[in-house]
Design a protein around this motif. Structure first.
Motif, PDB file in Angstrom:
ATOM      1  N   PRO A 150       0.824  -1.299  -0.121  1.00 51.86           N
ATOM      2  CA  PRO A 150      -0.083   0.031  -0.036  1.00 51.86           C
ATOM      3  C   PRO A 150       1.056   1.212   0.099  1.00 51.86           C
ATOM      4  O   PRO A 150       0.630   2.241  -0.785  1.00 51.86           O
ATOM      5  CB  PRO A 150      -0.762  -0.420   1.228  1.00 51.86           C
ATOM      6  N   GLN A 151       1.863   1.312   0.837  1.00 50.66           N
ATOM      7  CA  GLN A 151       2.718   2.580   0.925  1.00 50.66           C
ATOM      8  C   GLN A 151       3.633   2.678  -0.458  1.00 50.66           C
ATOM      9  O   GLN A 151       4.000   3.889  -0.461  1.00 50.66           O
ATOM     10  CB  GLN A 151       3.647   2.709   2.107  1.00 50.66           C
ATOM     11  N   ASN A 152       3.410   1.777  -1.162  1.00 52.06           N
ATOM     12  CA  ASN A 152       4.455   2.124  -2.645  1.00 52.06           C
ATOM     13  C   ASN A 152       3.303   2.334  -3.681  1.00 52.06           C
ATOM     14  O   ASN A 152       3.773   2.384  -4.901  1.00 52.06           O
ATOM     15  CB  ASN A 152       5.205   0.793  -2.968  1.00 52.06           C
ATOM     16  N   THR A 153       1.914   2.343  -3.532  1.00 53.28           N
ATOM     17  CA  THR A 153       1.005   2.161  -4.562  1.00 53.28           C
ATOM     18  C   THR A 153       1.303   3.639  -5.404  1.00 53.28           C
ATOM     19  O   THR A 153       1.304   3.585  -6.555  1.00 53.28           O
ATOM     20  CB  THR A 153      -0.428   2.149  -4.111  1.00 53.28           C
ATOM     21  N   SER A 154       1.144   4.782  -4.732  1.00 48.87           N
ATOM     22  CA  SER A 154       1.350   5.940  -5.487  1.00 48.87           C
ATOM     23  C   SER A 154       2.478   6.139  -6.255  1.00 48.87           C
ATOM     24  O   SER A 154       2.438   6.459  -7.515  1.00 48.87           O
ATOM     25  CB  SER A 154       1.307   7.000  -4.437  1.00 48.87           C
ATOM     26  N   GLU A 155       3.633   5.751  -5.701  1.00 46.31           N
ATOM     27  CA  GLU A 155       4.965   5.817  -6.624  1.00 46.31           C
ATOM     28  C   GLU A 155       4.701   4.900  -7.806  1.00 46.31           C
ATOM     29  O   GLU A 155       5.340   5.258  -8.930  1.00 46.31           O
ATOM     30  CB  GLU A 155       5.975   5.525  -5.579  1.00 46.31           C
ATOM     31  N   ALA A 156       4.345   3.758  -7.450  1.00 41.13           N
ATOM     32  CA  ALA A 156       4.221   2.644  -8.695  1.00 41.13           C
ATOM     33  C   ALA A 156       3.428   3.074  -9.848  1.00 41.13           C
ATOM     34  O   ALA A 156       3.604   2.838 -11.003  1.00 41.13           O
ATOM     35  CB  ALA A 156       3.765   1.423  -8.198  1.00 41.13           C
TER      36      ALA A 156
END
Length: 265
Positions: A73-79
């Motif tokens: 979840p914490q990497n979703t925006s970046e991905a």
């Protein structure tokens, strides 16, 4: 067999399990799979399966018809930012816990069709439990191909998105809860004199066989319990001990806690 190209963004435990299961079952040809993960070890794992390795998230999207977003979840925006506009007009599956379709759309450049999914880790041994959001905008043929993938590695249920957090609390975290129960059963066996390895094997097989009876024979759990509990026997004594210990209430509260955490992500 899948005819569309399937892209995987994030090939860790869950994304890797889904990809491996689809390849191993034969529903997804390796030539139709495109993978990118920021972890070189995961890319090496994917290379060993013979799939196409992409250079980044955007490359995955441009090469694929349907993309699986399998990041934390914490990497979703970046991905999703790295996908740029390559998701526009594509179909995207998301197994990101706690992130709604509405929130996903705010992170995406473009207008993909989105299907939210809640998987669980037994997919690694082709015994996964998958909840697919029934309120999705996938095309009919896209949804059919997706269901092929998940049916090949477990069971599939369609639920509205507002119930996905409940699924997260139940089957998403369920393998951990069942593992704790198996561990506790084995501890009890060890206390009674069984070797540790024997206790683990008997406890795990008992849970596996019980689940199989409920699913394959369509037996209600209460009916199965009654089959085992003879009047005045040993099993009913054990059931009484579980009731005194508050097992049912503890399990219900466990599912509540997991579901509420999912809603707060």
């Amino acid at each position: 067999m899948i005819t569309k190209n399937i892209g995987i963004i994030g090939c860790g435990n869950m994304g890797g399990a889904i990809l491996y299961g689809a390849l191993k079952s034969g529903v997804l040809p390796k030539e139709n799979a495109y993978v990118y993960d920021i972890n070189p070890e995961m890319m090496n794992k994917a290379r060993g399966w013979g799939v196409n390795l992409s250079k980044d998230d955007e490359d995955v999207c441009r090469s694929s018809d349907i993309i699986l977003l399998a990041v934390k979840p914490q990497n979703t925006s970046e991905a999703l930012a790295q996908c740029a506009a390559a998701l526009d007009g594509k179909a995207m599956m998301s197994i990101v816990a706690g992130v709604t379709v509405e929130r996903l759309r705010t992170m995406i450049s473009g207008s993909p069709r989105i299907l939210r999914i809640m998987p669980n880790t037994p997919a690694m041994v082709f015994e996964g439990a998958f909840a697919l959001c029934s309120d999705n905008d996938f095309k009919e043929e896209e949804l059919a191909e997706v269901q092929q993938i998940y049916n090949s590695i477990g069971v599939v249920e369609l639920v509205p998105e507002h119930l996905i957090d409940a699924v997260c609390g139940l089957s998403g975290g369920g393998p951990a809860y069942v593992a704790m129960f198996i561990e506790a059963m084995a501890d009890g066996g060890v206390k009674q004199g069984l070797p540790r390895a024997t206790a683990y094997r008997l406890a795990a097989q008992t849970c596996l066989g019980t689940a199989k009876m409920i699913l394959d024979m369509n037996i209600h759990p209460g009916q199965l319990k009654d089959m085992v509990t003879s009047p005045g026997g040993t099993t009913i004594e054990g059931c009484e001990a579980l009731e005194k210990g508050g097992m049912r209430a503890a399990v219900i509260e466990c599912i509540n806690a997991g579901s509420e955490k999912s809603r707060r992500l």
